[in-house]
Design an enzyme around this catalytic site. Structure first.
Site, PDB file in Angstrom:
ATOM      1  CB  CYS A 115      -5.402  -2.882   1.993  1.00  0.00           C
ATOM      2  SG  CYS A 115      -5.606  -2.113   0.387  1.00  0.00           S
TER       3      CYS A 115
ATOM      4  NE  ARG B  35      -2.022  -0.187  -1.021  1.00  0.00           N
ATOM      5  CZ  ARG B  35      -2.739   0.447  -1.707  1.00  0.00           C
ATOM      6  NH1 ARG B  35      -3.887   0.446  -1.311  1.00  0.00           N
ATOM      7  NH2 ARG B  35      -2.256   1.480  -2.421  1.00  0.00           N
ATOM      8  N   PRO B  36       1.755  -2.777   4.244  1.00  0.00           N
ATOM      9  CG  PRO B  36       3.782  -3.736   4.489  1.00  0.00           C
ATOM     10  CD  PRO B  36       2.771  -3.438   3.482  1.00  0.00           C
ATOM     11  CB  ILE B  37       2.211   2.032   7.283  1.00  0.00           C
ATOM     12  CG1 ILE B  37       1.930   1.728   8.415  1.00  0.00           C
ATOM     13  CG2 ILE B  37       1.116   2.245   6.339  1.00  0.00           C
ATOM     14  CD1 ILE B  37       1.275   2.808   9.375  1.00  0.00           C
ATOM     15  CG  ASP B  38       7.473  -1.856   6.682  1.00  0.00           C
ATOM     16  OD1 ASP B  38       6.762  -1.719   5.837  1.00  0.00           O
ATOM     17  OD2 ASP B  38       8.577  -1.799   6.062  1.00  0.00           O
ATOM     18  CD  GLN B  39      10.568   0.701   4.284  1.00  0.00           C
ATOM     19  OE1 GLN B  39      11.514   1.432   4.083  1.00  0.00           O
ATOM     20  NE2 GLN B  39      10.670  -0.501   5.056  1.00  0.00           N
TER      21      GLN B  39
ATOM     22  CG  ASP C 245      -3.041   3.071  -9.174  1.00  0.00           C
ATOM     23  OD1 ASP C 245      -2.784   1.809  -8.607  1.00  0.00           O
ATOM     24  OD2 ASP C 245      -2.850   4.140  -8.605  1.00  0.00           O
TER      25      ASP C 245
ATOM     26  CE  LYS D  68      -7.784   7.995  -5.410  1.00  0.00           C
ATOM     27  NZ  LYS D  68      -7.230   7.076  -4.467  1.00  0.00           N
ATOM     28  CG  ASN D  69      -3.491   8.491  -6.049  1.00  0.00           C
ATOM     29  OD1 ASN D  69      -4.506   8.356  -5.223  1.00  0.00           O
ATOM     30  ND2 ASN D  69      -3.228   7.379  -6.571  1.00  0.00           N
TER      31      ASN D  69
HETATM   32  C1  UD1 Z   1      -0.084   4.933  -3.851  1.00  0.00           C
HETATM   33  C2  UD1 Z   1      -1.238   5.338  -4.446  1.00  0.00           C
HETATM   34  C3  UD1 Z   1      -1.932   4.009  -5.269  1.00  0.00           C
HETATM   35  C4  UD1 Z   1      -0.841   3.270  -5.973  1.00  0.00           C
HETATM   36  C5  UD1 Z   1       0.534   2.857  -5.406  1.00  0.00           C
HETATM   37  C6  UD1 Z   1       1.706   2.482  -6.071  1.00  0.00           C
HETATM   38  C7  UD1 Z   1      -1.897   6.980  -3.295  1.00  0.00           C
HETATM   39  C8  UD1 Z   1      -3.057   7.925  -2.198  1.00  0.00           C
HETATM   40  N1  UD1 Z   1      -2.223   6.017  -3.629  1.00  0.00           N
HETATM   41  O1  UD1 Z   1      -0.232   4.005  -2.683  1.00  0.00           O
HETATM   42  O2  UD1 Z   1      -2.808   4.369  -5.968  1.00  0.00           O
HETATM   43  O3  UD1 Z   1      -1.372   1.912  -6.459  1.00  0.00           O
HETATM   44  O4  UD1 Z   1       0.957   4.348  -4.809  1.00  0.00           O
HETATM   45  O5  UD1 Z   1       1.731   3.119  -7.220  1.00  0.00           O
HETATM   46  O6  UD1 Z   1      -1.002   7.762  -3.774  1.00  0.00           O
HETATM   47  N2  UD1 Z   1       5.382  -0.926   0.876  1.00  0.00           N
HETATM   48  C9  UD1 Z   1       5.884  -1.492   2.305  1.00  0.00           C
HETATM   49  N3  UD1 Z   1       5.992  -0.672   3.268  1.00  0.00           N
HETATM   50  C10 UD1 Z   1       5.841   0.494   3.391  1.00  0.00           C
HETATM   51  C11 UD1 Z   1       4.842   1.297   2.358  1.00  0.00           C
HETATM   52  C12 UD1 Z   1       4.711   0.436   1.245  1.00  0.00           C
HETATM   53  O7  UD1 Z   1       6.224  -2.530   2.092  1.00  0.00           O
HETATM   54  O8  UD1 Z   1       5.942   1.191   4.629  1.00  0.00           O
HETATM   55  C13 UD1 Z   1       4.912  -1.475  -0.234  1.00  0.00           C
HETATM   56  C14 UD1 Z   1       3.574  -1.659  -0.424  1.00  0.00           C
HETATM   57  O9  UD1 Z   1       2.935  -2.952   0.222  1.00  0.00           O
HETATM   58  C15 UD1 Z   1       3.405  -2.064  -2.042  1.00  0.00           C
HETATM   59  C16 UD1 Z   1       4.840  -1.013  -2.334  1.00  0.00           C
HETATM   60  O10 UD1 Z   1       5.400  -0.697  -1.225  1.00  0.00           O
HETATM   61  O11 UD1 Z   1       3.755  -3.257  -2.331  1.00  0.00           O
HETATM   62  C17 UD1 Z   1       4.432   0.452  -2.964  1.00  0.00           C
HETATM   63  O12 UD1 Z   1       3.419   0.871  -2.023  1.00  0.00           O
HETATM   64  P1  UD1 Z   1       3.093   2.235  -2.258  1.00  0.00           P
HETATM   65  O13 UD1 Z   1       3.969   3.254  -2.932  1.00  0.00           O
HETATM   66  O14 UD1 Z   1       3.384   2.927  -0.687  1.00  0.00           O
HETATM   67  O15 UD1 Z   1       1.755   2.467  -2.119  1.00  0.00           O
HETATM   68  P2  UD1 Z   1       0.616   3.494  -1.513  1.00  0.00           P
HETATM   69  O16 UD1 Z   1       1.515   4.967  -1.223  1.00  0.00           O
HETATM   70  O17 UD1 Z   1      -0.166   3.342  -0.663  1.00  0.00           O
END
Ligand code: UD1
Length: 375
Positions: A116, A121-125, A304, A22-23
């Site tokens: 969530c 789970r922010p998207i700042d990055q 996961d 899926k991922n």
């Molecule tokens: C992906 C997987 C999910 C898995 C996760 C970690 C997909 C669709 N989903 O989720 O199944 O559990 O990787 O292996 O592939 N973070 C920030 N800022 C950001 C982005 C992330 O602070 O902009 C933090 C998150 O809050 C978290 C960490 O980084 O603590 C890792 O998250 P991330 O790798 O981004 O997870 P996803 O890509 O959402």
């Protein structure tokens, strides 16, 4: 399916084939937005998240058809680069359309994913990276609005390795002008699969699987035709199901190099795992030994699979220590395992699991009205 009833007490024996990942599929479907024409995906799992992303792309004007495991996405007629809250709230990975939309159409309007269950789970990055490539980003009324004439290559240093963040930036940079260097990238197999898919579309990406990825932008990409990689989380889950029941199972399609950290912990707990020509075979111990583990980005132990291994350890010999470092709220299963007789104490990001002789059955959902099975 509203309820799953399990009659336990039997070791699992036999063979099982792992589904497509899926991922890995989600970012590859988003990448279909990078080019006009029909992309073909083979071995796509039939899951709610895949259907949700399909609906999202159809809403934008793409044509999405499915026949069994074959999915066809034609992004020629995309006219509305917008992902509404109604569509995004059901699946956080919808944010993966942001990079492809802004780089191909010069604009995108994508709802913020909102809360969530497993943390903020922010998207700042993602946003910081797109801004470094020249996108103008505004946040208004819960939406990210991104605009750009043409993105320009740049250096982006992620504060932490983010899987979908790395994928979003790879897709955006694929059509940017000049070279982009992404540093402190996620190294997950799904990131490598996306880079291979983008290169199959005519992209120029190197370094995926390491922490530095270099993307030389091209002016156009062609559609892709790809086979989805096996789902390592499903494979790990099946291996752990064999382990917890004391079984002997061949998981077809499971790849050892995608599961090194999980296999090491299962072996430490007493499992015999061998690589066979088509997958991995596990012969479980009578009862697993306690093991300590800590979740971390790939190649560390995957968050996961944390709940699944914890379930195994709840009937192990001795006490195990589990530390969750990836998400701040990922022990929701503990309460349910406790209802089945597990002995687990949580202190912040650490859980101490004391193995009990045997779990007892419990129901989830029926006896609590609206409660739902975990995703
Ligand atoms: C992906 C997987 C999910 C898995 C996760 C970690 C997909 C669709 N989903 O989720 O199944 O559990 O990787 O292996 O592939 N973070 C920030 N800022 C950001 C982005 C992330 O602070 O902009 C933090 C998150 O809050 C978290 C960490 O980084 O603590 C890792 O998250 P991330 O790798 O981004 O997870 P996803 O890509 O959402």
């Amino acid at each position: 399916m509203d309820a799953i009833e399990i009659t336990g007490g039997k070791p699992l024996h036999g063979e099982v084939k792992v589904s497509g990942s899926k991922n890995a599929t989600l970012p590859q479907i988003a990448a279909a937005l990078l080019s006009p024409g029909a992309s073909i995906f083979r071995g796509v799992p039939d899951l709610a998240d895949i259907r949700a992303l399909g609906r999202l792309l159809s809403h934008m004007g793409a044509r999405v058809d499915r026949e069994g495991g074959l999915l066809r996405v034609d992004a020629s007629a995309v006219a509305n680069p917008e992902a509404t809250y109604e569509l995004v709230k059901t699946m956080r990975a919808s944010v993966l359309v942001l990079g492809p939309l802004v780089t191909r159409f010069g604009r995108a309007r994508v709802s913020l994913p909102g809360g969530c269950a497993i943390g903020a789970r922010p998207i700042d990055q993602h946003l910081k990276g797109l801004e470094a490539l020249g996108a103008r980003i505004e946040l208004s009324h819960g939406y990210v609005e991104a605009k750009a004439d043409r993105l320009r290559g740049a250096k982006v240093l992620f504060d932490l390795p983010t899987v979908t963040g790395t994928e979003n930036l790879m897709m955006a940079a694929a059509l940017a002008e000049g070279q982009t260097v992404l540093e402190n990238c996620a190294r997950e197999p799904e990131v490598i699969a996306l880079a291979e898919a983008l290169n199959g579309m005519g992209g120029r990406i190197s370094g995926a699987g390491s922490s530095v990825i270099t993307i030389d932008g091209v002016s156009a990409l062609r559609p892709m035709d790809i086979e989805v990689i096996p789902d390592r989380i499903e494979a790990g889950t099946l291996l752990m199901a064999a382990m917890i029941t004391g079984g002997d199972v061949l998981v077809r399609g499971a790849k050892a190099d995608h599961l090194d950290a999980a296999l090491a912990k299962m072996r430490e707990a007493g499992a015999k795992i061998s690589e066979e020509s088509h997958g991995l075979r596990i012969v479980a111990p009578q009862k697993p030994h306690a093991v300590d583990f800590i979740t971390a980005p790939f190649p560390g132990f995957p968050t996961d699979l944390q709940a699944q291994l914890m379930a195994c350890l709840s009937i192990a010999k001795g006490a195990s220590r589990v530390v969750e470092t990836v998400f701040e709220n990922r022990f929701m299963h503990v309460q349910e395992l406790s209802r089945m007789g597990a002995d687990i104490a949580i202190d912040g990001h650490t859980a101490v699991v004391r193995g009990v002789a045997n779990g007892r059955p419990a129901r989830r959902g029926h006896d609590r009205g609206a409660a739902r099975l975990p995703p």
